[in-house]
Design a protein around this motif. Structure first.
Motif, PDB file in Angstrom:
ATOM      1  N   ARG A 101       0.839  -1.198   0.000  1.00 58.43           N
ATOM      2  CA  ARG A 101       0.000   0.000   0.000  1.00 58.43           C
ATOM      3  C   ARG A 101       0.870   1.243   0.000  1.00 58.43           C
ATOM      4  NH1 ARG A 101      -4.486  -2.026   4.452  1.00 58.43           N
ATOM      5  NH2 ARG A 101      -5.774  -3.226   3.005  1.00 58.43           N
ATOM      6  N   THR A 148       0.192   5.207   0.305  1.00 61.73           N
ATOM      7  CA  THR A 148      -0.842   6.192   0.643  1.00 61.73           C
ATOM      8  C   THR A 148      -2.206   5.497   0.589  1.00 61.73           C
ATOM      9  OG1 THR A 148       0.574   7.826  -0.440  1.00 61.73           O
ATOM     10  CG2 THR A 148      -1.568   8.573   0.258  1.00 61.73           C
ATOM     11  N   SER A 169      -3.386   3.958  -2.168  1.00 58.29           N
ATOM     12  CA  SER A 169      -3.395   3.029  -3.295  1.00 58.29           C
ATOM     13  C   SER A 169      -2.877   1.656  -2.887  1.00 58.29           C
ATOM     14  CB  SER A 169      -2.530   3.579  -4.439  1.00 58.29           C
ATOM     15  OG  SER A 169      -3.012   4.826  -4.889  1.00 58.29           O
ATOM     16  N   THR A 170      -3.447   0.628  -3.497  1.00 55.11           N
ATOM     17  CA  THR A 170      -2.989  -0.742  -3.300  1.00 55.11           C
ATOM     18  C   THR A 170      -2.292  -1.221  -4.558  1.00 55.11           C
ATOM     19  OG1 THR A 170      -4.799  -1.238  -1.777  1.00 55.11           O
ATOM     20  CG2 THR A 170      -3.676  -3.110  -2.793  1.00 55.11           C
ATOM     21  N   ILE A 171      -1.087  -1.740  -4.395  1.00 50.54           N
ATOM     22  CA  ILE A 171      -0.313  -2.265  -5.520  1.00 50.54           C
ATOM     23  C   ILE A 171      -0.232  -3.780  -5.355  1.00 50.54           C
ATOM     24  CG2 ILE A 171       1.895  -2.237  -6.729  1.00 50.54           C
ATOM     25  CD1 ILE A 171       2.348   0.570  -5.550  1.00 50.54           C
TER      26      ILE A 171
END
Length: 222
Positions: A91, A93, A95-97
C-alpha cells in the motif's frame, strides 16, 4: 504492538479438555493468515511480510527475502513438498499495488516471483489440493487459476462454468473429490480438479470469503 497467536490443544481423552493457549510473539505486525505445511512448519502472513516457525509457534523468524518491502500477505498455501505460495500486495498512501504470487521452496531462503500465466495480480486466496498436488489461486475480478504439478505457469480456469470473477476462497474435499470456490455470488463446485464447475445451490446474492470442511465432508461458509 505484539502479535497474539492462539493455539488449541485437543486431548485424546475427552473433548471437555480442549483449551486455547495464548502465545505472545513480539513481531510488531498484524496476522492475516496462518498455515501449517505438510512438513510441520508454520507460516504467518502479516502486514510486515511472512514469518515462519519450526517449533510449533514457540519462536518465529522473518522470511521476507525476495518479496517487496512492507508487503501485506493475505493468502498462503503449501504444496505436498513444502513449497509455500504467498499472495502479496503493498500500500502506498491510499493506493494498493498488487504483486501477485511468490513462492518459497523448502530448501530455499529467498522468495521467487511466480506470476507466469496470471492476467491479474490481485490475489484474494490460495488453496492447496495436496492429493493432486495442485494450487488454486483466486483473484479479484479475473476468476480462478490453478498450478498443477506438471505446469510451469498458472492456467486460467474456464470462466464459462465458474462465472463469477471475484473468488474469495477455496476448499478441497479430498475424500469425495470435490473442490469448492467461494465467490461474490455464492459457491461453485468442481468434481474434476477445477476444469469444470457448477453452481451449488440457487442463491446468487451472498458473498463467500471463507470456507472450511470437516472429516464428514460438511462445508461451512462465511
Amino acid at each position: 504492538m505484539s502479535i497474539v497467536l492462539m493455539s488449541v490443544s485437543i486431548s485424546p481423552l475427552t473433548a471437555q479438555q480442549t483449551f486455547w493457549k495464548q502465545m505472545y510473539v513480539t513481531l510488531n505486525a498484524n496476522i492475516y493468515i496462518v498455515i501449517v505445511t505438510p512438513q510441520g512448519q508454520l507460516f504467518a502472513g502479516t502486514d510486515k511480510g511472512v514469518y515462519c516457525s519450526a517449533d510449533t509457534g514457540k519462536t518465529w523468524a522473518a522470511r521476507t527475502s525476495g518479496i517487496p518491502d512492507a508487503s501485506y500477505v493475505g493468502s498462503l498455501a503449501s504444496d505436498s513438498r513444502g513449497t509455500v505460495y504467498a499472495g502479496i500486495y503493498t500500500r502506498v498512501t491510499a493506493s494498493t499495488i498488487y504483486h501477485g504470487i511468490y513462492k518459497l521452496t523448502l530448501s530455499d531462503t529467498v522468495w521467487r516471483v511466480k506470476n507466469s500465466g496470471l492476467n491479474n495480480l490481485g490475489i484474494n486466496s490460495l488453496c492447496a489440493d495436496l492429493k493432486n498436488n495442485t494450487i488454486f489461486a483466486g483473484t479479484y475480478k479475473d476468476g480462478a487459476y490453478r498450478l498443477r504439478d506438471s505446469d510451469t505457469s498458472w492456467q486460467r480456469i474456464d470462466s464459462t462454468s465458474l462465472t463469477d470473477g471475484h473468488i474469495g476462497c477455496f476448499v478441497v474435499d479430498t475424500v469425495n473429490g470435490y473442490t469448492y470456490a467461494g465467490t461474490w455470488s455464492g459457491i461453485f463446485r468442481s468434481s474434476d480438479g477445477g476444469t469444470t464447475w457448477g453452481r451449488l445451490g440457487s442463491s446468487t446474492t451472498f458473498i463467500v470469503m471463507t470456507m472450511a470442511i470437516n472429516s464428514k465432508g460438511y462445508i461451512f461458509a462465511g
